[in-house]
Enzyme design. Structure first.
Site, PDB file in Angstrom:
ATOM      1  CG  HIS A   1      -6.202   1.849   0.555  1.00 29.90           C
ATOM      2  ND1 HIS A   1      -5.203   2.423   0.024  1.00 29.90           N
ATOM      3  CD2 HIS A   1      -5.928   0.834   1.248  1.00 29.90           C
ATOM      4  CE1 HIS A   1      -4.205   1.684   0.359  1.00 29.90           C
ATOM      5  NE2 HIS A   1      -4.369   0.714   1.185  1.00 29.90           N
TER       6      HIS A   1
ATOM      7  CB  CYS B   1      -0.383  -0.092   7.815  1.00 28.32           C
ATOM      8  SG  CYS B   1      -2.022  -0.044   7.086  1.00 28.32           S
TER       9      CYS B   1
ATOM     10  CB  CYS C   1      -0.968  -0.020   1.286  1.00 34.89           C
ATOM     11  SG  CYS C   1      -2.086  -1.431   1.289  1.00 34.89           S
TER      12      CYS C   1
ATOM     13  NE  ARG D   1     -22.151  14.865  -1.053  1.00 30.26           N
ATOM     14  CZ  ARG D   1     -21.427  15.905  -0.593  1.00 30.26           C
ATOM     15  NH1 ARG D   1     -21.945  16.574   0.326  1.00 30.26           N
ATOM     16  NH2 ARG D   1     -20.440  16.409  -1.450  1.00 30.26           N
TER      17      ARG D   1
END
Length: 382
Positions: A336, A366, A89, A209
């Site tokens: 992500h 991480c 990541c 939202r």
């Protein structure tokens, strides 16, 4: 002594899995970002000496060196090379570290660092369909056949005493902060609207939202029957890309460029690969010591929200002020896209620093295998 500065940083809006960006090839997605970066900087493409891109799942549409193919797809001169790297990541955060180190060492004068990931087209775990990635000696050392980030997130929640309610409150705040930032135009100067077969995406697509604590409480735990980690307090699977232009102060002046921030300090750390997600804690301590700064010297933090328990445990251990951590929301709200996330977080952070006159920013995230990068940048364009 040579320095390394970020003179421009752009990113795509982050697309939901199977959302607006799903039909756009990651090479083409990255080429749009490269062109936007060069156009906004106002430089000739030929002065770019290399493109260093992070990408995690380098198989299928993301195989065969995405960085070089993106250069060619963008129509840049064939003289511009490209290289693709994988530190899980943190891949594109590592791309920035390599770019900065190489510029400071004199290997380059001007280079692009960034990353791309299309998780719609190349699903998470695709690379594990062929062969056994861990090997018998790793499995023997840790007495396990595989390593699970979700189980690690659960272990962190237990160790630091983080209840499901506290995790869900953090997740809700992520959406609220991202919504507020979006509505205030906080991302306007960094976003590259992307048009593809699925239409045009001009804002991060994952923000919910209408989410509430009640809705989050109704979601089923994902990794343990009695667990506290679920889809709503974890990062979203997403598509996206980001890139930064890195050079020296001297070269920037020669080209008429105005640096945003200086690469101040960087560090990488390893930790327990079973719990896996705790390494941002030692990486932060390491980079602060290297920089000669305290946690209170840092005006904004970007700590990747892989799971809510990760930044929450990090806050407890570091003592960072909560209001300075992910003030624009995070991956729980916007997503992500693995290999792009490091560059996305840095792009968000340097623009936020410039908008608010914040001197120091710290980014950490991480990474699979029990690793983490940590980077401190210093504002120059106040």
């Amino acid at each position: 002594m040579r320095d390394a500065v970020i003179v421009e940083a752009v990113r795509t809006p982050i697309g939901r899995r199977h959302g607006t960006l799903k039909d756009l090839h990651p090479v083409d997605l990255a080429s749009d970002v490269l062109n936007a970066l060069i156009q906004r900087a106002g430089i000739e493409p030929s002065v770019v000496e290399d493109v260093i891109f992070g990408c995690v799942t380098q198989i299928g549409d993301q195989s065969t060196n995405v960085a070089r193919l993106a250069v060619l797809a963008a129509g840049l001169p064939e003289s511009v090379p490209g290289v693709t790297l994988d530190r899980a990541c943190g891949s594109s955060q590592q791309a920035l570290s390599f770019a900065a180190a190489s510029v400071m060492a004199g290997h380059y004068d001007l280079v692009v660092a960034g990353g791309v990931e299309s998780m719609s087209r190349v699903p998470l775990g695709s690379a594990r369909t062929v062969g056994e990635p861990f090997g018998p000696r790793v499995r023997e050392r840790y007495q396990r056949d595989s390593f699970s980030q979700g189980e690690g997130a659960e272990a962190i929640a237990r160790t630091w005493g983080l209840s499901r309610t506290r995790l869900d409150e953090f997740a809700l705040e992520s959406h609220q902060r991202a919504m507020t930032a979006t509505d205030a135009g906080a991302f306007a100067g960094q976003l590259v609207p992307i048009t593809g077969p699925g239409g045009t995406l001009s804002a991060d697509e994952g923000i919910r939202r209408d989410t509430t604590l009640e809705k989050l409480a109704s979601l089923k735990p994902a990794f343990a029957e009695d667990g506290v980690i679920h889809a709503g307090n974890s990062s979203q699977i997403s598509d996206g890309c980001a890139a930064m232009l890195v050079t020296t102060s001297e070269r920037a002046a020669e080209l008429g460029l105005h640096p945003i921030a200086r690469f101040h300090s960087g560090a990488v750390a390893g930790d327990d690969p079973v719990t896996m997600l705790t390494a941002p804690i030692p990486a932060t301590a390491k980079v602060l010591a290297r920089a000669g700064l305290s946690i209170d010297d840092i005006g904004v933090f970007e700590v990747n929200e892989a799971f809510a328990s990760v930044p929450m445990a990090w806050e407890i251990e570091t003592g960072a002020a909560h209001e300075r951590v992910n003030p624009l929301g995070g991956a729980i709200a916007v997503g992500h896209p693995l290999g792009a996330s490091g560059a996305i977080l840095m792009t968000r952070m340097v623009h936020h620093m410039r908008d608010h006159g914040i001197r120091y920013g710290l980014q950490t995230m991480c990474e699979a295998g029990g690793m983490a990068n940590a980077t401190i940048v210093e504002l120059l364009d106040a």
